[in-house]
Motif scaffolding. Structure first.
Motif, PDB file in Angstrom:
ATOM      1  N   ILE A 164       0.906  -1.156  -0.060  1.00 49.87           N
ATOM      2  CA  ILE A 164       0.075   0.072  -0.104  1.00 49.87           C
ATOM      3  C   ILE A 164       0.876   1.135   0.239  1.00 49.87           C
ATOM      4  O   ILE A 164       0.544   2.177  -0.598  1.00 49.87           O
ATOM      5  CB  ILE A 164      -0.951  -0.044   1.183  1.00 49.87           C
ATOM      6  N   PRO A 165       1.896   1.464   0.821  1.00 48.68           N
ATOM      7  CA  PRO A 165       2.736   2.436   0.780  1.00 48.68           C
ATOM      8  C   PRO A 165       3.308   2.708  -0.456  1.00 48.68           C
ATOM      9  O   PRO A 165       3.510   3.806  -0.860  1.00 48.68           O
ATOM     10  CB  PRO A 165       3.771   2.583   1.999  1.00 48.68           C
ATOM     11  N   THR A 166       3.820   1.803  -1.217  1.00 47.87           N
ATOM     12  CA  THR A 166       4.535   1.781  -2.323  1.00 47.87           C
ATOM     13  C   THR A 166       3.403   2.181  -3.458  1.00 47.87           C
ATOM     14  O   THR A 166       3.674   3.163  -4.329  1.00 47.87           O
ATOM     15  CB  THR A 166       4.847   0.618  -3.045  1.00 47.87           C
ATOM     16  N   LEU A 167       2.128   1.925  -3.423  1.00 47.27           N
ATOM     17  CA  LEU A 167       1.203   2.152  -4.522  1.00 47.27           C
ATOM     18  C   LEU A 167       0.792   3.842  -4.164  1.00 47.27           C
ATOM     19  O   LEU A 167       0.545   4.550  -5.053  1.00 47.27           O
ATOM     20  CB  LEU A 167      -0.141   1.261  -4.236  1.00 47.27           C
ATOM     21  N   THR A 203       1.414   9.465  -7.362  1.00 43.10           N
ATOM     22  CA  THR A 203       1.968  11.035  -7.766  1.00 43.10           C
ATOM     23  C   THR A 203       2.891  10.787  -8.619  1.00 43.10           C
ATOM     24  O   THR A 203       3.605  11.896  -9.066  1.00 43.10           O
ATOM     25  CB  THR A 203       2.249  11.446  -6.489  1.00 43.10           C
ATOM     26  N   HIS A 204       3.132   9.752  -9.344  1.00 46.36           N
ATOM     27  CA  HIS A 204       4.333   9.518 -10.509  1.00 46.36           C
ATOM     28  C   HIS A 204       3.823  10.466 -11.623  1.00 46.36           C
ATOM     29  O   HIS A 204       2.682  10.639 -11.863  1.00 46.36           O
ATOM     30  CB  HIS A 204       4.091   7.882 -10.877  1.00 46.36           C
ATOM     31  N   SER A 205       4.878  10.876 -12.292  1.00 45.05           N
ATOM     32  CA  SER A 205       4.687  11.750 -13.398  1.00 45.05           C
ATOM     33  C   SER A 205       4.254  11.197 -14.739  1.00 45.05           C
ATOM     34  O   SER A 205       3.673  11.547 -15.404  1.00 45.05           O
ATOM     35  CB  SER A 205       6.019  12.486 -13.786  1.00 45.05           C
ATOM     36  N   ASN A 206       4.198   9.665 -14.547  1.00 45.41           N
ATOM     37  CA  ASN A 206       3.683   8.818 -15.720  1.00 45.41           C
ATOM     38  C   ASN A 206       2.251   8.590 -15.591  1.00 45.41           C
ATOM     39  O   ASN A 206       2.003   8.011 -14.620  1.00 45.41           O
ATOM     40  CB  ASN A 206       4.633   7.348 -15.906  1.00 45.41           C
ATOM     41  N   PRO A 207       1.338   9.153 -16.391  1.00 42.68           N
ATOM     42  CA  PRO A 207       0.031   8.837 -16.179  1.00 42.68           C
ATOM     43  C   PRO A 207      -0.470   7.335 -16.002  1.00 42.68           C
ATOM     44  O   PRO A 207      -1.243   7.223 -15.454  1.00 42.68           O
ATOM     45  CB  PRO A 207      -0.629   9.682 -17.565  1.00 42.68           C
ATOM     46  N   GLN A 208       0.220   6.732 -16.926  1.00 43.14           N
ATOM     47  CA  GLN A 208      -0.325   5.205 -16.809  1.00 43.14           C
ATOM     48  C   GLN A 208       0.038   4.266 -15.723  1.00 43.14           C
ATOM     49  O   GLN A 208      -0.596   3.913 -15.139  1.00 43.14           O
ATOM     50  CB  GLN A 208       0.551   4.437 -18.023  1.00 43.14           C
ATOM     51  N   ILE A 209       1.321   4.566 -15.211  1.00 38.83           N
ATOM     52  CA  ILE A 209       1.680   4.353 -13.833  1.00 38.83           C
ATOM     53  C   ILE A 209       0.838   4.808 -12.598  1.00 38.83           C
ATOM     54  O   ILE A 209       0.166   4.156 -11.701  1.00 38.83           O
ATOM     55  CB  ILE A 209       3.170   4.736 -13.508  1.00 38.83           C
ATOM     56  N   GLN A 210       0.399   6.090 -12.758  1.00 39.37           N
ATOM     57  CA  GLN A 210      -0.581   6.829 -11.781  1.00 39.37           C
ATOM     58  C   GLN A 210      -1.933   6.080 -11.625  1.00 39.37           C
ATOM     59  O   GLN A 210      -2.519   5.592 -10.950  1.00 39.37           O
ATOM     60  CB  GLN A 210      -0.518   8.204 -12.109  1.00 39.37           C
ATOM     61  N   LEU A 211      -2.428   5.902 -13.169  1.00 41.80           N
ATOM     62  CA  LEU A 211      -3.498   5.223 -13.257  1.00 41.80           C
ATOM     63  C   LEU A 211      -3.620   3.673 -12.619  1.00 41.80           C
ATOM     64  O   LEU A 211      -4.792   3.230 -11.985  1.00 41.80           O
ATOM     65  CB  LEU A 211      -4.029   5.151 -14.532  1.00 41.80           C
ATOM     66  N   ASN A 212      -2.557   3.137 -12.957  1.00 41.55           N
ATOM     67  CA  ASN A 212      -2.475   1.503 -12.555  1.00 41.55           C
ATOM     68  C   ASN A 212      -2.307   1.621 -11.189  1.00 41.55           C
ATOM     69  O   ASN A 212      -2.965   0.776 -10.284  1.00 41.55           O
ATOM     70  CB  ASN A 212      -1.479   0.762 -13.156  1.00 41.55           C
ATOM     71  N   ALA A 213      -1.607   2.278 -10.371  1.00 36.87           N
ATOM     72  CA  ALA A 213      -1.539   2.593  -8.835  1.00 36.87           C
ATOM     73  C   ALA A 213      -3.020   2.762  -8.201  1.00 36.87           C
ATOM     74  O   ALA A 213      -3.123   2.356  -7.090  1.00 36.87           O
ATOM     75  CB  ALA A 213      -0.405   3.801  -8.700  1.00 36.87           C
ATOM     76  N   ILE A 214      -3.540   3.790  -8.659  1.00 34.71           N
ATOM     77  CA  ILE A 214      -5.036   4.117  -8.102  1.00 34.71           C
ATOM     78  C   ILE A 214      -5.975   3.204  -8.423  1.00 34.71           C
ATOM     79  O   ILE A 214      -6.657   2.799  -7.241  1.00 34.71           O
ATOM     80  CB  ILE A 214      -5.441   5.443  -8.819  1.00 34.71           C
ATOM     81  N   TRP A 215      -5.791   2.497  -9.508  1.00 30.81           N
ATOM     82  CA  TRP A 215      -6.710   1.203  -9.918  1.00 30.81           C
ATOM     83  C   TRP A 215      -6.477   0.022  -8.683  1.00 30.81           C
ATOM     84  O   TRP A 215      -7.257  -0.583  -8.150  1.00 30.81           O
ATOM     85  CB  TRP A 215      -6.445   0.927 -11.350  1.00 30.81           C
ATOM     86  N   ALA A 216      -5.225  -0.152  -8.392  1.00 30.98           N
ATOM     87  CA  ALA A 216      -4.676  -1.310  -7.603  1.00 30.98           C
ATOM     88  C   ALA A 216      -5.194  -0.723  -6.055  1.00 30.98           C
ATOM     89  O   ALA A 216      -5.820  -1.767  -5.421  1.00 30.98           O
ATOM     90  CB  ALA A 216      -3.169  -1.346  -7.777  1.00 30.98           C
ATOM     91  N   LEU A 217      -5.196   0.390  -5.606  1.00 33.68           N
ATOM     92  CA  LEU A 217      -5.670   0.811  -4.449  1.00 33.68           C
ATOM     93  C   LEU A 217      -7.142   0.724  -4.386  1.00 33.68           C
ATOM     94  O   LEU A 217      -7.487   0.349  -3.236  1.00 33.68           O
ATOM     95  CB  LEU A 217      -5.284   2.141  -4.250  1.00 33.68           C
ATOM     96  N   MET A 218      -7.703   0.935  -5.610  1.00 37.92           N
ATOM     97  CA  MET A 218      -9.087   0.887  -5.700  1.00 37.92           C
ATOM     98  C   MET A 218      -9.491  -0.572  -5.301  1.00 37.92           C
ATOM     99  O   MET A 218     -10.379  -1.033  -4.302  1.00 37.92           O
ATOM    100  CB  MET A 218      -9.732   1.158  -6.942  1.00 37.92           C
ATOM    101  N   ASN A 219      -8.905  -1.628  -5.893  1.00 37.31           N
ATOM    102  CA  ASN A 219      -8.981  -3.039  -5.493  1.00 37.31           C
ATOM    103  C   ASN A 219      -8.757  -3.464  -4.103  1.00 37.31           C
ATOM    104  O   ASN A 219      -9.542  -4.207  -3.706  1.00 37.31           O
ATOM    105  CB  ASN A 219      -8.402  -3.910  -6.689  1.00 37.31           C
TER     106      ASN A 219
END
Length: 215
Positions: free
Chosen positions: A6-9, A14-30
């Motif tokens: 969770i801390p890593t996600l 806040t990553h500058s890469n939009p796709q990484i950002q999206l995937n991190a928020i998606w993972a946290l949502m799950n």
């Protein structure tokens, strides 16, 4: 989750890469979906909700908006967390959700934003009051009831109105007055004549709350 992801996600949100950002928020949502209180609190303390709100305010990517709203919906499932989020971020969050409803996003995004507002309105009296007192939110509710044809969106609108006007909670008269001023009752009265029996029934139930309150 048990291995400390969770801390890593949260950092990757806040990553500058939009796709990484999206995937991190998606993972946290799950991770937050039907999660234990311990996991929800861990996410709450790790994730910057200010950043999530900022993304909702400035993002055009509907997929990212949906994931941010999904995360917020999961984090506000319990009244305790909902009230805590409202205490810390209520003003900005309500304004942001209202703005999403106002700009004419897809029905899916509108429904998701409404579901977050429903969760937030399930908490304490102060939370309900702040939502009912938001001119932007209640005006959007009227506009959606008048113009939107999507059953899921209309049901979400009705559920929020039902929570705000519920006479079993303190301050219901004040909140009902906020809704009456913008014409919510008239919209509900028209809904009683819709062909959808579920919408008819819920409109009737809400109007009964208003009539009972005035006795």
């Amino acid at each position: 989750v048990t291995e400390g992801i969770i801390p890593t996600l949260s950092v990757l949100c806040t990553h500058s890469n939009p796709q990484i950002q999206l995937n991190a928020i998606w993972a946290l949502m799950n991770c937050s979906r039907e999660a234990s209180d311990v996991i929800v609190k861990q996410i709450r303390t790790s994730v910057s909700l200010e950043h999530i709100i900022m993304l909702l305010q400035h993002q055009q990517n509907e997929d990212l908006i949906m994931k941010c709203l999904g995360l917020l919906m999961n984090l506000t499932q319990s009244m305790e967390e909902s009230d805590s989020i409202m205490d810390e971020h209520g003003v900005g969050l309500i304004q942001t959700l209202g703005a999403i409803l106002a700009v004419g996003c897809s029905d899916q995004i509108c429904e998701q934003a409404l579901c977050v507002l429903v969760n937030l309105s399930s908490g304490c009296t102060r939370s309900r009051d702040r939502i009912a007192e938001s001119d932007l939110v209640v005006q959007c509710l009227v506009q959606l009831l008048r113009t939107n044809k999507n059953t899921s969106v209309l049901m979400a609108c009705c559920k929020l109105i039902q929570y705000l006007s519920d006479i079993s909670h303190a301050g219901h008269s004040h909140r009902q007055n906020c809704l009456e001023k913008v014409g919510i009752q008239l919209c509900l009265q028209k809904m009683e004549f819709t062909e959808n029996s579920h919408l008819q029934e819920v409109a009737k139930q809400i109007l009964e709350l208003f009539s009972t309150s005035s006795l």
